[in-house]
Design a protein around this motif. Structure first.
Motif, PDB file in Angstrom:
ATOM      1  N   ARG A 190       0.842  -1.196   0.000  1.00 47.50           N
ATOM      2  CA  ARG A 190       0.000   0.000   0.000  1.00 47.50           C
ATOM      3  C   ARG A 190       0.872   1.238   0.000  1.00 47.50           C
ATOM      4  NH1 ARG A 190      -2.316   3.109   4.119  1.00 47.50           N
ATOM      5  NH2 ARG A 190      -4.224   4.198   3.480  1.00 47.50           N
ATOM      6  N   MET A 191       0.602   2.119  -0.950  1.00 48.63           N
ATOM      7  CA  MET A 191       1.332   3.379  -1.042  1.00 48.63           C
ATOM      8  C   MET A 191       0.624   4.421  -0.170  1.00 48.63           C
ATOM      9  SD  MET A 191       4.051   3.251  -2.969  1.00 48.63           S
ATOM     10  CE  MET A 191       4.300   4.911  -3.576  1.00 48.63           C
ATOM     11  N   THR A 192       1.222   4.738   0.958  1.00 48.56           N
ATOM     12  CA  THR A 192       0.653   5.753   1.833  1.00 48.56           C
ATOM     13  C   THR A 192       0.939   7.144   1.279  1.00 48.56           C
ATOM     14  OG1 THR A 192       2.659   5.874   3.184  1.00 48.56           O
ATOM     15  CG2 THR A 192       1.009   4.244   3.815  1.00 48.56           C
ATOM     16  N   LYS A 193       0.226   8.123   1.810  1.00 50.66           N
ATOM     17  CA  LYS A 193       0.449   9.508   1.371  1.00 50.66           C
ATOM     18  C   LYS A 193       1.879   9.957   1.655  1.00 50.66           C
ATOM     19  CE  LYS A 193      -4.361  11.024   1.928  1.00 50.66           C
ATOM     20  NZ  LYS A 193      -5.269  11.958   2.644  1.00 50.66           N
ATOM     21  N   SER A 194       2.417   9.480   2.774  1.00 51.69           N
ATOM     22  CA  SER A 194       3.779   9.849   3.137  1.00 51.69           C
ATOM     23  C   SER A 194       4.782   9.306   2.121  1.00 51.69           C
ATOM     24  CB  SER A 194       4.110   9.309   4.532  1.00 51.69           C
ATOM     25  OG  SER A 194       5.446   9.577   4.876  1.00 51.69           O
ATOM     26  N   LYS A 195       4.599   8.049   1.708  1.00 52.28           N
ATOM     27  CA  LYS A 195       5.507   7.444   0.731  1.00 52.28           C
ATOM     28  C   LYS A 195       5.371   8.101  -0.638  1.00 52.28           C
ATOM     29  CE  LYS A 195       5.738   2.863   2.905  1.00 52.28           C
ATOM     30  NZ  LYS A 195       5.413   1.419   2.739  1.00 52.28           N
ATOM     31  N   ILE A 196       4.147   8.433  -1.007  1.00 54.22           N
ATOM     32  CA  ILE A 196       3.929   9.102  -2.301  1.00 54.22           C
ATOM     33  C   ILE A 196       4.608  10.466  -2.316  1.00 54.22           C
ATOM     34  CG2 ILE A 196       2.164  10.100  -3.810  1.00 54.22           C
ATOM     35  CD1 ILE A 196       0.259   7.893  -2.839  1.00 54.22           C
ATOM     36  N   PHE A 197       4.458  11.201  -1.220  1.00 49.82           N
ATOM     37  CA  PHE A 197       5.088  12.510  -1.094  1.00 49.82           C
ATOM     38  C   PHE A 197       6.608  12.396  -1.252  1.00 49.82           C
ATOM     39  CE2 PHE A 197       7.074  15.742   1.654  1.00 49.82           C
ATOM     40  CZ  PHE A 197       6.546  16.895   1.117  1.00 49.82           C
ATOM     41  N   ALA A 198       7.214  11.419  -0.557  1.00 50.52           N
ATOM     42  CA  ALA A 198       8.665  11.231  -0.629  1.00 50.52           C
ATOM     43  C   ALA A 198       9.096  10.821  -2.034  1.00 50.52           C
ATOM     44  CB  ALA A 198       9.106  10.182   0.394  1.00 50.52           C
ATOM     45  N   LEU A 199       8.297   9.973  -2.679  1.00 53.33           N
ATOM     46  CA  LEU A 199       8.636   9.477  -4.015  1.00 53.33           C
ATOM     47  C   LEU A 199       8.604  10.608  -5.050  1.00 53.33           C
ATOM     48  CD1 LEU A 199       9.322   6.917  -5.622  1.00 53.33           C
ATOM     49  CD2 LEU A 199       6.870   6.588  -6.002  1.00 53.33           C
ATOM     50  N   ILE A 200       7.611  11.465  -4.947  1.00 46.35           N
ATOM     51  CA  ILE A 200       7.480  12.567  -5.909  1.00 46.35           C
ATOM     52  C   ILE A 200       8.642  13.562  -5.751  1.00 46.35           C
ATOM     53  CG2 ILE A 200       6.082  14.586  -6.514  1.00 46.35           C
ATOM     54  CD1 ILE A 200       3.603  12.881  -5.909  1.00 46.35           C
ATOM     55  N   LEU A 201       8.948  13.927  -4.504  1.00 45.55           N
ATOM     56  CA  LEU A 201      10.053  14.856  -4.284  1.00 45.55           C
ATOM     57  C   LEU A 201      11.390  14.234  -4.669  1.00 45.55           C
ATOM     58  CD1 LEU A 201       9.170  16.642  -0.920  1.00 45.55           C
ATOM     59  CD2 LEU A 201       8.880  17.467  -3.249  1.00 45.55           C
ATOM     60  N   SER A 202      11.544  12.938  -4.427  1.00 50.09           N
ATOM     61  CA  SER A 202      12.778  12.248  -4.821  1.00 50.09           C
ATOM     62  C   SER A 202      12.933  12.254  -6.341  1.00 50.09           C
ATOM     63  CB  SER A 202      12.776  10.814  -4.296  1.00 50.09           C
ATOM     64  OG  SER A 202      12.745  10.793  -2.885  1.00 50.09           O
ATOM     65  N   SER A 203      11.821  12.200  -7.050  1.00 55.71           N
ATOM     66  CA  SER A 203      11.868  12.259  -8.513  1.00 55.71           C
ATOM     67  C   SER A 203      12.398  13.609  -8.986  1.00 55.71           C
ATOM     68  CB  SER A 203      10.478  12.002  -9.097  1.00 55.71           C
ATOM     69  OG  SER A 203       9.992  10.729  -8.713  1.00 55.71           O
ATOM     70  N   PHE A 204      11.951  14.666  -8.327  1.00 53.33           N
ATOM     71  CA  PHE A 204      12.449  16.005  -8.667  1.00 53.33           C
ATOM     72  C   PHE A 204      13.955  16.096  -8.428  1.00 53.33           C
ATOM     73  CE2 PHE A 204      13.542  20.284  -7.069  1.00 53.33           C
ATOM     74  CZ  PHE A 204      13.306  21.013  -8.224  1.00 53.33           C
ATOM     75  N   VAL A 205      14.420  15.592  -7.273  1.00 51.83           N
ATOM     76  CA  VAL A 205      15.856  15.579  -6.962  1.00 51.83           C
ATOM     77  C   VAL A 205      16.601  14.727  -7.980  1.00 51.83           C
ATOM     78  CG1 VAL A 205      17.595  14.939  -5.249  1.00 51.83           C
ATOM     79  CG2 VAL A 205      15.447  15.990  -4.509  1.00 51.83           C
ATOM     80  N   GLY A 206      15.982  13.609  -8.397  1.00 49.18           N
ATOM     81  CA  GLY A 206      16.595  12.739  -9.398  1.00 49.18           C
ATOM     82  C   GLY A 206      16.786  13.452 -10.727  1.00 49.18           C
ATOM     83  N   GLY A 207      15.825  14.289 -11.111  1.00 49.15           N
ATOM     84  CA  GLY A 207      15.953  15.058 -12.340  1.00 49.15           C
ATOM     85  C   GLY A 207      17.129  16.017 -12.289  1.00 49.15           C
ATOM     86  N   ILE A 208      17.313  16.661 -11.143  1.00 49.80           N
ATOM     87  CA  ILE A 208      18.453  17.570 -10.973  1.00 49.80           C
ATOM     88  C   ILE A 208      19.759  16.794 -11.012  1.00 49.80           C
ATOM     89  CG2 ILE A 208      19.602  19.109  -9.322  1.00 49.80           C
ATOM     90  CD1 ILE A 208      16.844  20.060  -8.471  1.00 49.80           C
TER      91      ILE A 208
END
Length: 464
Positions: free
Chosen positions: A8-26
């Protein structure tokens, strides 16, 4: 019958995953420059995934998350392209080789070293120019200066591989001027808010210089307000050899001490809880500005603010999300930090070490005594050192082997040193005579720590 289970993808995990994607792009752009065409393709692919997710009957939620992550990778690439291109545009300009006359305002805290000074001067034509000059005459934040000399692009050191241009570009500085003729045009009688804070910092340093001899005065100034650039070279080298440099760099550890002191003091005044949190939040912002807003300071202040907000709202505080949010916020404003700022890298790696490795070390060291926080400090030191080892080795070519022992001996006395030192300096604003009540205990603590650090630095194989 085999049952299919899904995580189950919790809101906390989704939040971390999305921000990590932004950092990954940089990170992707920092390691391999990406063309605008490819970045546009990433955005198109993310939109296709989202459209497919909305049209899908099953598994739509996971596809939506995946599509959003792709878009945030594209956002990280686009933000990096936008910021890095400014440096490239500045690099291709043709600057005059002869002496020129230009004027500008000192827009940052002056950087005074042992034998020279540096000022960041903002000019309408050339932007932010780093000016290297003599220690005297002295100039201040807000001064309008007229400069007569040459300007040039920063040059990289081929022998060491140090890219000075990129190092300065992370601070939006693309030009330098060495030892120009400087004429003071105007010294403003009124300072803005940041100027007032720097004035308070300068006055505090002047008071400590009157109260304490060297190197105790420089050590205390570095400890309390981050003024570490005037530390004697011998002592700085001893800090490096013993792995205790973080003590004189305003970091999460220092800010946590100050926050705890404020929280305890304000609680005794029986103030409402909301007012206490607001006061601590304001104090964190002011302290960050006075300390120079370095990467580690901003990261610690953002995380401290999130912690205060979470307690006020009675919500569960997730340290991992706070770390990722702090990093993503800082990188949005300055993508250079991820690859070109060792302080930023060390700050976050050390924090992850404190979060994820400390519990294991505490379990292994459970039989050790915890007198003066011996066990806690040993676990924290080893955790931070292990996580930061790659960056320390490749950035500074040195690894301290004596660091665990040095930190265990020094850290327990840092809070008391900061408290007595702050009281001596604060009282000194009103009366130097009364401040001497705290001078001797502060001097004794500072001298003992300096003696221990120097002694440990002389041991064979203290660092390699």
């Amino acid at each position: 019958i085999k049952t299919k289970t899904r995580t189950r993808m919790t809101k906390s995990k989704i939040f971390a995953l999305i921000l990590s994607s932004f950092v990954g792009g940089i990170f992707l752009y920092s390691t391999a420059k990406t063309s605008p065409f490819i970045i546009g393709g990433v955005f198109v692919f993310g939109l296709i995934v989202l459209v497919a997710a909305f049209l899908s009957a099953e598994g739509g939620k996971n596809k939506v998350i995946f599509g959003i992550c792709i878009l945030f990778i594209g956002l990280g690439l686009w933000r990096s392209l936008e910021v890095f291109s400014r440096s490239e545009e500045a690099a291709v300009k043709n600057f005059p080789k002869e002496k020129i006359i230009f004027s500008g305002k000192v827009v940052e805290e002056p950087d005074r070293r042992l034998d020279f000074s540096q000022y960041v001067v903002k000019n309408e034509t050339y932007g932010r120019v780093l000016v290297k000059t003599n220690l005297y005459p002295e100039y201040f934040y807000g001064d309008m200066l007229k400069l007569i000399g040459k300007i040039s692009m920063p040059e990289s050191n081929a022998a060491t591989g140090f890219d000075y241009r990129i190092y300065l570009a992370k601070d939006a500085i693309f030009l330098i001027s060495k030892y120009p003729e400087i004429i003071l045009i105007e010294r403003s009688a009124r300072q803005d808010f940041y100027g007032v804070l720097l004035g308070v910092k300068k006055s505090f340093i002047e008071i400590t210089n009157k109260l304490f001899p060297e190197p105790q005065a420089s050590f205390l100034s570095a400890l309390l307000v981050g003024a570490k650039k005037t530390l004697p070279a011998e002592l700085t080298d001893a800090f490096n050899r013993t792995g205790t440099s973080h003590i004189v760099a305003i970091s999460g550890y220092n800010i946590s001490i100050i926050s705890a002191m404020l929280l305890n003091f304000l609680s005794y005044l029986l103030l409402p809880r909301k007012i206490i949190f607001w006061l601590i939040g304001i104090a964190l912002i002011l302290f960050t500005l006075v300390a120079g807003a370095e990467a580690s300071v901003v990261r610690a202040a953002i995380m401290g603010g999130l912690l205060i907000l979470a307690k006020r709202e009675s919500r569960n505080y997730r340290i991992t999300n706070a770390i990722i949010f702090a990093g993503a916020a800082m990188l949005f404003f300055n993508p250079y930090l991820l690859r070109y700022d060792a302080g930023f890298q060390l700050s976050f790696l050390a924090t992850f070490g404190l979060v994820y490795l400390v519990p294991y070390f505490e379990k292994w060291f459970s039989r050790l005594p915890n007198f003066l926080s011996f066990r806690d400090n040993l676990a924290a030191t080893l955790s931070a050192q292990i996580m930061t080892l790659p960056v320390v080795f490749f950035s500074f070519d040195r690894v301290s082997l004596i660091a665990p022992l040095a930190n265990v001996l020094i850290l327990p006395f840092i809070p008391l040193t900061m408290l007595f030192g702050f009281l001596a300096g604060a009282i000194g604003f009103g009366s130097l005579n009364f401040s001497y009540i705290f001078v001797f205990p502060t001097w004794f603590l500072l001298s003992s720590q300096i003696w221990a650090i120097k002694l440990l630095s002389l041991l064979p194989f203290a660092s390699i």
